[in-house]
Design an enzyme around this catalytic site. Structure first.
Site, mmCIF file in Angstrom:
data_model
loop_
_atom_site.group_PDB
_atom_site.id
_atom_site.type_symbol
_atom_site.label_atom_id
_atom_site.label_comp_id
_atom_site.label_asym_id
_atom_site.label_seq_id
_atom_site.Cartn_x
_atom_site.Cartn_y
_atom_site.Cartn_z
ATOM 1 N N ASP A 90 -2.958 -28.884 4.005
ATOM 2 C CA ASP A 90 -3.615 -28.617 2.726
ATOM 3 C C ASP A 90 -3.123 -29.667 1.741
ATOM 4 O O ASP A 90 -2.117 -30.349 1.963
ATOM 5 C CB ASP A 90 -3.320 -27.180 2.260
ATOM 6 N N CYS A 280 10.008 -4.690 17.732
ATOM 7 C CA CYS A 280 10.061 -3.263 17.401
ATOM 8 C C CYS A 280 10.510 -2.415 18.588
ATOM 9 O O CYS A 280 11.127 -1.366 18.414
ATOM 10 C CB CYS A 280 8.712 -2.785 16.888
HETATM 11 N N1 GUN Z 1 -5.395 -22.297 -0.260
HETATM 12 C C1 GUN Z 1 -5.821 -21.111 -0.760
HETATM 13 N N2 GUN Z 1 -6.901 -21.278 -1.544
HETATM 14 C C2 GUN Z 1 -7.203 -22.591 -1.527
HETATM 15 C C3 GUN Z 1 -8.257 -23.365 -2.131
HETATM 16 O O1 GUN Z 1 -9.121 -22.865 -2.848
HETATM 17 N N3 GUN Z 1 -8.252 -24.714 -1.855
HETATM 18 C C4 GUN Z 1 -7.296 -25.293 -1.052
HETATM 19 N N4 GUN Z 1 -7.362 -26.592 -0.824
HETATM 20 N N5 GUN Z 1 -6.321 -24.571 -0.481
HETATM 21 C C5 GUN Z 1 -6.272 -23.247 -0.720
HETATM 22 ZN ZN ZN Z 2 6.473 -4.884 15.806
#
Ligand code: GUN
Ligand code: ZN
Length: 640
Positions: A90, A280
């Site tokens: 990301d 668990c």
């Molecule tokens: N992770 C959670 N929401 C988002 C989003 O709207 N854009 C991006 N790039 N990563 C995320």
């Molecule tokens: Zn468990």
């Protein structure tokens, strides 16, 4: 880089696919497990070996700021994490939401993700909040689209993600989806939905996802950014989500929270560990460490992913999602919202399933298969011309109408079911108690009313009776000749529409049509026209499988492009040879085709080449350029 999705099996708007890209092949739906290189509780190797994790996701912005940045830049992220599977990164967008700001530019994050060797790169989209005003959302969207276009030109060796924003404005969500679709990213991702999930706004979440997905090409995976609680996986998968990501397993553990497929408990307030995972099963509650809780949460998360795939394999995804939804009022609200999108869901709903349809609640009435059945009774079915029409409030499989008397039965939640269609999926494979739900009873009455109104012309006399079939039979029909042929004609109507039965127009039914009836089951097996096979009625679901000879007749009775899959000229010889149709050879297709329909494969001049069973619906046949489209049944060899 390429991204190839191939549907293996499916249910509702969900699908189980092989997803191939670069040197990787994984199954979807799947979940990218979030790893933070600064605080790795479970090493990547263990994720793969013990938990069955297939894809991980990490954050370029966090890495860039981390004490490991130098090392990662030098050795690459795969080596650093000791992970040979795909890595999704990301961009830093989420930190804009969670921390209020990020100091990384759109270009920097792309270059950085490339540098560390990410397989799936996300541009720096602008996070739209549910409370953002319209003009703010609009300007964020415009900028996000611009950034995506630039990013696309810079990413060649990795997959490229198209984030779809739009806040709470459905028209802007749709616009964003349409614009993003034009850019053709390898993966679509719906962004800005974390606040909805945090606030349990599942109805808004469902609305957002469906409106977006309706505007995206179906041949790419769709990721729901930040969807990590297993409780909602089945619902989201049923409306078309292919990829989840989870930091939740670790974040929840940090907060002392124990995940279950139906919600979350505080570990401190628990007395028992109601879970079968290895942690668990072997650890005492009082001895639970952060590592134990993190691992338990991950086991539960991964098991739920496998459970939803199995539910799709069984054709019970909506039923499974319904069970999960029952655990929280807001989730149930989201589930009911999803069922309102009947037209959307029906497009993907298989025409037949291996499993019986269980009526387990009033919501069963709203399922796409019920919607389709009622719609077809209304639009495609016409009662045969008979002296007597008798509607009986009962359902039995061995009631055969006669040349003078037509029996019509009632099956919840479908309403009227002509007696000749009691073997047909789904009504014939449904387990439902009578008089179980008021709303279904009311719908049955409506269905009778509708049926009487549209079909009264077919009968000289019409009666509605309650459950007294034997009496009605003795009084009216017992000396009349049983009409087995009705089943063929009515199944054909259901499968292909009213016009299909015109194939019998110029046939002398009495002398030219013969039915082979199984001695054991007393059901029709095969239909012949003189000595030529017209088709078989499949025992499991009552569907008609036309021979190639019959396919030609039906096709000629239907309007173009009804039930046709048009293939490219270069594919024709292969299909004539009996090979199946790959979706890249599909030139055109009837949009009304549904998964597992029996279709007519034609060339560009509408000459019939073969019959086949399609794995994809009409829209998918057009969108997909990879994988199997139609399994060829019978082909016409080249005529000399
Ligand atoms: N992770 C959670 N929401 C988002 C989003 O709207 N854009 C991006 N790039 N990563 C995320
Ligand atoms: Zn468990």
């Amino acid at each position: 880089m390429y991204t190839l999705l191939e549907i293996k099996y499916r249910d509702a708007a969900g699908r189980v696919c092989d997803w191939t890209f670069d040197k990787y092949k994984i199954t979807t739906p799947n979940i990218a497990i979030v790893i933070n290189p600064n605080k790795m509780i479970i090493p990547a190797k263990e994720l793969k070996e013990k938990f069955g994790v297939e894809i991980i996701i990490t954050n370029a912005y966090i890495i860039k700021k981390s004490k490991h940045a130098n090392e990662i830049e030098k050795m690459g992220i795969h080596k650093f994490l000791d992970w040979d599977g795909p890595i999704y990164t990301d961009s830093g967008t989420f930190q804009m939401y969670s921390k209020g700001k990020v100091d990384i530019t759109p270009d920097e994050t792309i270059e950085y993700q490339k540098k560390i060797g990410s397989n799936i790169i996300t541009p720096l989209d602008l996070f739209t909040l549910p409370e953002d005003k319209e003009d703010i959302v609009k300007s964020k969207l415009t900028e996000t689209i611009e950034r995506m276009k630039i990013a696309k030109t810079k990413i060649t060796d990795s997959l490229f993600v198209g984030p779809i924003q739009g806040g709470a404005y459905m028209d802007l969500r749709i616009l964003a989806a349409q614009e993003t679709n034009k850019i053709k990213p390898d993966i679509f991702a719906i962004g800005g939905i974390v606040p909805l999930m945090e606030q349990y706004r599942y109805r808004d979440l469902v609305n957002t996802i469906i409106n977006v997905r309706e505007n995206l090409s179906l041949d790419r995976p769709l990721h729901a950014f930040g969807a990590g609680h297993p409780m909602m996986f089945s619902l989201l998968a049923a409306i078309g989500i292919d990829l989840f990501d989870s930091a939740a397993y670790a974040l929840y553990a940090k907060g002392g929270r124990y995940m279950m497929p139906d919600g979350t408990r505080k570990l401190a307030e628990m007395e028992e560990l109601p879970c079968t995972c290895p942690i668990c099963a072997t650890t005492k509650l009082k001895d639970f460490t952060l590592g134990d809780l993190t691992r338990h949460n991950l086991y539960v998360t991964m098991a739920e992913i496998r459970a939803i795939r199995q539910a799709m394999f069984e054709g019970r995804l909506l039923e499974f999602a319904e069970q999960r939804a029952r655990s929280h009022p807001h989730l149930l609200d989201g589930f009911k919202e999803a069922l309102k999108y009947k037209e959307y869901l029906e497009k993907f709903e298989p025409i037949t399933k291996k499993s019986a349809f269980f009526v387990t609640g009033p919501e069963s009435l709203e399922k796409p298969s019920v919607y389709r059945y009622k719609k077809r009774i209304k639009e495609r079915y016409v009662a045969p011309k008979r002296k007597n029409g008798i509607i009986i409030n009962t359902f039995k499989k061995n009631i055969i109408s006669t040349t003078d008397t037509h029996f019509v039965l009632i099956k919840s939640p479908f309403g009227v079911v002509p007696a000749e269609l009691t073997n047909l999926y789904p009504a014939g494979q449904t387990v439902a108690l009578k008089n179980n739900y008021k709303i279904i009873e009311t719908a049955n009455k409506e269905s009778i009313k509708d049926y009487v109104k549209s079909n009264k012309e077919s009968y000289s006399k019409m009666t509605i009776i309650d459950n007294k079939y034997e009496e009605a039979w003795k009084k009216d029909a017992k000396d009349e000749e049983k009409d087995h042929f009705l089943e063929i004609r009515s199944v054909l109507m259901f499968q292909y529409g009213k016009k299909a039965i015109n194939i019998f127009k110029n046939m002398d039914l009495e002398h030219e049509i013969s039915l082979e009836i199984s001695k054991k089951t007393k059901r029709i097996r095969r239909v012949l026209n003189k000595d030529k096979l017209l088709g078989t009625l499949r025992a499991s679901d009552g569907l008609f499988i036309p021979s190639i000879y019959c396919a030609e007749l039906i096709k000629n009775c239907l309007d173009y492009p009804d039930y046709r899959v048009v293939i490219t000229d270069d594919a024709v010889p292969f299909v004539r040879d009996g090979k199946s149709v790959f979706s890249k050879f599909v030139k055109a297709a009837d949009k009304n085709i549904r998964p597992y329909d029996e279709v007519f494969i034609v060339d560009s001049k509408d000459n019939l080449i073969a019959t086949g069973k399609t794995l994809l619906n009409g829209q998918e046949l057009l969108d997909f350029n990879h994988g199997l489209g139609v399994k060829t049944r019978e082909s016409i060899k080249e005529q000399k």
